[in-house]
Enzyme design. Structure first.
Site, PDB file in Angstrom:
ATOM      1  N   HIS A 350       8.712  -2.822   5.565  1.00 47.31           N
ATOM      2  CA  HIS A 350       8.177  -1.796   4.658  1.00 47.31           C
ATOM      3  C   HIS A 350       7.695  -2.327   3.324  1.00 47.31           C
ATOM      4  CE1 HIS A 350       9.498   1.852   6.875  1.00 47.31           C
ATOM      5  NE2 HIS A 350      10.394   1.000   7.374  1.00 47.31           N
ATOM      6  N   LYS A 538       6.591   9.844  -7.611  1.00 51.73           N
ATOM      7  CA  LYS A 538       7.074   8.752  -6.763  1.00 51.73           C
ATOM      8  C   LYS A 538       8.117   7.993  -7.569  1.00 51.73           C
ATOM      9  CE  LYS A 538       2.712   7.224  -6.590  1.00 51.73           C
ATOM     10  NZ  LYS A 538       2.495   7.064  -5.171  1.00 51.73           N
ATOM     11  N   ARG A 539       8.827   7.059  -6.914  1.00 49.78           N
ATOM     12  CA  ARG A 539       9.758   6.236  -7.680  1.00 49.78           C
ATOM     13  C   ARG A 539       9.026   5.497  -8.791  1.00 49.78           C
ATOM     14  NH1 ARG A 539      15.199   5.642  -5.923  1.00 49.78           N
ATOM     15  NH2 ARG A 539      15.355   4.077  -7.557  1.00 49.78           N
ATOM     16  N   LYS A 544       3.690   0.447  -9.089  1.00 50.56           N
ATOM     17  CA  LYS A 544       3.077   1.760  -8.841  1.00 50.56           C
ATOM     18  C   LYS A 544       2.240   2.228 -10.034  1.00 50.56           C
ATOM     19  CE  LYS A 544       6.843   3.142  -5.721  1.00 50.56           C
ATOM     20  NZ  LYS A 544       6.247   3.516  -4.415  1.00 50.56           N
ATOM     21  N   THR A 646       3.404   7.528   1.224  1.00 48.65           N
ATOM     22  CA  THR A 646       3.395   8.707   2.091  1.00 48.65           C
ATOM     23  C   THR A 646       3.133   9.961   1.256  1.00 48.65           C
ATOM     24  OG1 THR A 646       5.804   8.591   1.932  1.00 48.65           O
ATOM     25  CG2 THR A 646       4.813   7.896   4.014  1.00 48.65           C
ATOM     26  N   LYS A 650       0.804  13.535   1.783  1.00 45.24           N
ATOM     27  CA  LYS A 650       1.253  14.908   1.535  1.00 45.24           C
ATOM     28  C   LYS A 650       0.282  15.624   0.606  1.00 45.24           C
ATOM     29  CE  LYS A 650       5.878  13.137   2.262  1.00 45.24           C
ATOM     30  NZ  LYS A 650       6.986  12.411   1.643  1.00 45.24           N
TER      31      LYS A 650
HETATM   32  C1  Z16 Z   1      11.017   1.997   0.322  1.00 47.13           C
HETATM   33  O1  Z16 Z   1      11.052   3.292   0.020  1.00 47.13           O
HETATM   34  C2  Z16 Z   1       9.838   1.394   0.768  1.00 47.13           C
HETATM   35  C3  Z16 Z   1       9.862   0.073   1.100  1.00 47.13           C
HETATM   36  C4  Z16 Z   1      11.042  -0.662   1.005  1.00 47.13           C
HETATM   37  O2  Z16 Z   1      11.048  -1.933   1.352  1.00 47.13           O
HETATM   38  C5  Z16 Z   1      12.209  -0.092   0.551  1.00 47.13           C
HETATM   39  C6  Z16 Z   1      12.184   1.235   0.225  1.00 47.13           C
HETATM   40 CL1  Z16 Z   1      13.612   1.988  -0.306  1.00 47.13          CL
HETATM   41  C7  Z16 Z   1       8.603   2.250   0.936  1.00 47.13           C
HETATM   42  C8  Z16 Z   1       7.269   1.595   0.556  1.00 47.13           C
HETATM   43  O3  Z16 Z   1       7.288   1.200  -0.787  1.00 47.13           O
HETATM   44  C9  Z16 Z   1       6.148   2.593   0.768  1.00 47.13           C
HETATM   45  O4  Z16 Z   1       4.879   2.013   0.510  1.00 47.13           O
HETATM   46  C10 Z16 Z   1       6.160   3.109   2.193  1.00 47.13           C
HETATM   47  O5  Z16 Z   1       5.247   4.167   2.344  1.00 47.13           O
HETATM   48  C11 Z16 Z   1       7.552   3.623   2.557  1.00 47.13           C
HETATM   49  O6  Z16 Z   1       8.530   2.640   2.304  1.00 47.13           O
HETATM   50  C12 Z16 Z   1       7.653   4.011   4.017  1.00 47.13           C
HETATM   51  O7  Z16 Z   1       7.165   3.005   4.841  1.00 47.13           O
END
Ligand code: Z16
Length: 798
Positions: A350, A538-539, A544, A646, A650
């Site tokens: 991810h 977002k976080r 970001k 994501t 949305k």
């Molecule tokens: C996270 O939320 C994501 C990646 C990661 O290694 C750890 C956490 Cl907690 C996120 C990505 O930043 C985001 O781009 C992606 O859409 C999401 O994971 C789901 O794949």
């Protein structure tokens, strides 16, 4: 199972008696909510039929951000009308019950919410699945803003019990830690026995995952750590030393006490490794127990019946743990165990951020999990043995792909080696994995790699969150899209239909008013629902680039004050999101947002034109109010750094126009809607990569050459915004002293121009709402139903 309103009322009154132990009339609203949730939960339970002989997917994830369930499950079971009317007859309001439900914060952000959307799609598409996770006693902290700063409060979501979970003590399993491995030879083969220093009990709690139409009900099984009975220090207890007798209990329970709040950064703490092993080992033991119950010891069909997916590297010990159980407990040999494990396990990556790629010091790992370490060492040894040492640069290749290197256990490499498939979460991300981050693996085993672009539950984030639009769609294209999201395409026929566009605009207005009321309630700030809602939620993370958005607002403010001829359509800038407690830079960006909001919102010269709002405590439940109200979706990460995103999906589905970089799934959004229906700006991933490589970017030059940039940066250091919570040196330094690692200043001009062009389009209603409808029409691709079908067909083979 009730069907009619009358049956519902009877069963509900009965539930009050059984669950709360009181007559309906004597129950508080909270107690009534509790009884209703239990009633719906048991209805769902009745639908949970165990289909034997199908292959089942076990989705291992350290996080599941499921959000509130009551409203969603009533919708999925088709009971909303019956229940809400029944309650009305009884003088109750279903909305009040929705408000009472707690939103379990069992995740940080995108990764955890993705897991929850996958559970929704798996059940809705009728696949047998189980989520495997951790029951954190405290979820992610609750965020509050005090004197313009983020303050964290514990999220005690279990304080009053959680009605959707059912404890299953009978299914508890022991989990070992520490100690040593005893080897013995019986004249034939070696036997290994792990003599642990400590054994704890993992206790599962099940939460039903209800699919749309109640087609399939799966479970999310989350594990909680408890001491083994014998673990209680009876001697200390008898001596009257209660503190000591309880210490063990407290130490064990601590394993599942908290969710680590650092989204995308490695903590390196032993407690985290304990969490990872605890839920993985418990989940694997559970799978093996269930398999044996159904198929005895027909291990040869294990991978035809069981698929195990690891969400990021957090459950990376799945494969070695499965091998351990097969070898040490079931008596299988290495080769057979390896074959079974590697044919069952798959892995999703991810992120490419180096600080998020898990590595554990070998000593720590070996001390905590000695038998696991032996197995991993053997996997590594065999991997090295099998390496073709006749190609140029093989040493470098081996170094980059080995599991044990540099005194550390490299979890991503372990995951790739033991998995039959490895995937990224958007096209661009998978390309970066193949060509940069995991390029040596890609050269060696290209067939393992594949892309699975993320998706979202269109049922929760569109059908449920946006009732006015849903109604409009039902009147025009029908209801088919709830099952078949690609049918949203049918909306394209209405893109030129002015009366339809007006209805879409009215629906958006309704959603904006709903959000404005929420903002008023949470922050006291009045916002104008006729202004454009420009939203970034977002976080908080440097990559970001919430900071880029803030600099934009500071610059607009400067120009509105300086130039009486400068005019834009009124805009409300809305932010929400949490920063990890220890992430000072991210917390400072939140502080800066609050500071500029305070200045701008109180400046009567501009506050009819622009306003700034920070909504506290971003969570699944307020997200459902925020996304449907957006007109501009800010997706402005440094290109190449956001794996997918994501939130972008949305917003798009709810008809917002994306203002973004070519990063993550923004690339696919652009391809789907066409470049006229999205606003793309900034450097491309390969350009960033090149500049990083060459070291050719100098932030100082930009500062000196661009008057507007110079002015906003200087304002970080003077008293323009420092009144509320102090100055912003750290941010200033990150941009100038540390040469702006995230290319904020480099993309500034391009971003400003893009923003102004986009806002300019708003004046032409027809153009704007046509773009909006086009975005919704093209968004079906981003349903997690599509994503899950791809996982099912191409990886899990259910
Ligand atoms: C996270 O939320 C994501 C990646 C990661 O290694 C750890 C956490 Cl907690 C996120 C990505 O930043 C985001 O781009 C992606 O859409 C999401 O994971 C789901 O794949």
């Amino acid at each position: 199972m009730f069907k009619t309103k009358k049956e519902f009322k009877k069963e509900f009154e009965n539930a009050c008696l059984v669950v709360v132990g009181k007559d309906f009339e004597d129950c508080s609203t909270e107690e009534k909510y509790f009884a209703l949730a239990k009633l719906i939960s048991s209805q769902a339970g009745e639908l949970h039929e165990q289909k034997i002989a199908h292959k089942k997917i076990y989705y291992f994830s350290m996080e599941f951000l499921i959000g509130k369930l009551l409203e969603n499950y009533l919708m999925n079971l088709g009971l909303t009308k019956t229940v809400s009317e029944g309650l009305k007859d009884m003088g109750e309001s279903l909305e009040d019950y929705f408000d009472i439900e707690k939103d379990p914060g069992l995740g940080n952000g995108g990764l955890g919410r993705l897991a929850a959307c996958f559970m929704d799609s798996l059940a809705s598409l009728g696949y047998e699945a189980q989520g495997v996770g951790i029951r954190y006693r405290f979820g992610l902290f609750k965020q509050r803003i005090e004197d313009g700063r983020q303050v964290e409060d514990p999220d005690n979501w279990l304080e009053k019990d959680y009605p959707w979970e059912v404890k299953h003590l009978e299914a508890a399993v022991p989990v070992k830690f520490g100690g040593r491995v005893e080897k013995s030879y019986d004249g034939n083969e070696m036997h290994y026995q792990w003599i642990p220093e400590e054994t704890i009990l993992a206790v599962p709690y099940d939460i039903p995952m209800v699919g749309y139409d109640g087609k399939q009900v799966n479970t999310l099984r989350i594990w909680s750590a408890k001491p083994m009975e014998e673990g209680f220090d009876m001697d200390a207890f008898n001596r009257g030393d209660y503190a000591h007798a309880n210490k063990h209990r407290a130490d064990v329970q601590a394993i599942t006490d908290i969710l680590y709040p650092n989204d995308q950064s490695l903590s390196g703490r032993i407690l985290r490794l304990k969490q990872e092993y605890m839920f993985t080992a418990a989940g694997i033991m559970d799978i093996v127990n269930n398999f044996k119950k159904q198929y005895g010891n027909h291990w040869e069909i294990f991978s035809e019946k069981v698929a195990i997916h690891t969400n990021d590297t957090h459950p990376a010990v799945c494969a070695p743990e499965l091998m351990r159980v097969l070898m040490d407990q079931e008596g299988l040999g290495w080769d057979e165990s390896w074959k079974i494990a590697s044919a069952s396990v798959s892995y999703t990556n991810h992120t490419i951020l180096p600080e998020a790629l898990e590595k554990w010091p070998i000593d720590m790992f070996r001390n905590l999990l000695p038998r696991l370490y032996d197995i991993i060492e053997e996997i590594d040894r065999r991997y090295r043995d099998s390496f073709h040492k006749n190609v140029d640069g093989w040493q470098e290749q081996l170094k980059n792909t080995a599991i044990l290197w540099d005194g550390q256990v490299h979890m991503a490499n372990l995951s790739v080696i033991v998995s039959h498939h490895v995937n990224g979460v958007a096209d661009l991300h998978t390309e970066i994995l193949k060509n940069i981050v995991l390029k040596d693996f890609y050269t060696l085993v290209p067939e393992k790699f594949n892309n699975k672009t993320n998706g979202i539950s269109h049922r929760r984030f569109f059908a449920q969150a946006n009732p006015s639009y849903r109604k409009l769609l039902e009147e025009t294209i029908g209801k088919g899209w709830i099952h078949h999201p690609e049918e949203l395409e049918n909306l394209k026929k209405y893109e030129e239909n002015v009366s339809f566009l007006e209805k879409v605009e009215a629906s958006k207005k309704e959603n904006k008013i709903r959000l404005a009321n929420y903002i008023k309630k949470m922050t006291g700030i009045e916002v104008n629902p006729n202004s454009i809602f420009d939203i970034q939620v977002k976080r908080f993370h440097a990559y970001k680039r919430q900071l880029l958005n803030v600099l934009k607002i500071m610059d607009l403010y400067n120009r509105l004050l300086a130039d009486p001829n400068f005019h834009i359509h009124p805009v409300t800038f809305i932010f929400a999101g949490k920063a990890a407690q220890g992430y000072t830079f991210a917390k400072d960006v939140i502080r800066l947002i609050c500071a500029i909001a305070d200045v701008i919102n109180h400046d009567d010269r501009v506050n009819r034109m622009i306003k700034v709002v920070f909504i506290p405590n971003f969570s699944v439940s307020n997200a459902q109010i925020i996304y449907p109200a957006a007109e501009i979706s800010e997706q402005i990460s440094t290109a190449g750094m956001e794996a997918s995103g994501t939130g972008n999906m949305k917003f798009m589905m709810n008809g917002a126009i994306t203002l973004g970089t070519l990063d993550g799934a923004n690339v696919e959004i652009t391809q789907l809607v066409g470049s006229d229906n999205i606003k793309i700006f900034g450097l491309k991933a390969h350009e960033i990569e090149t500049m990083r490589h060459q070291g050719s970017y100098l932030a100082w030059t930009l500062y000196h050459e661009n008057q507007r940039i110079k002015k906003v940066l200087d304002q970080l250091m003077d008293d323009t915004y420092s009144h509320l919570s102090g100055g912003f040196d750290l941010i200033y330094d990150s941009l100038l002293r540390d040469n702006d690692s995230f290319f904020v200043l480099k993309d500034f001009e391009s971003y400003m121009n893009a923003f102004e062009e986009l806002v300019g389009l708003y004046e032409d209603k027809k153009t704007w709402w046509k773009m909006s409808v086009h975005n919704t029409a093209c968004s079906g691709y981003f349903s997690s139903d599509r994503t899950i079908e791809e996982y099912v067909q191409e990886i899990w083979k259910l």
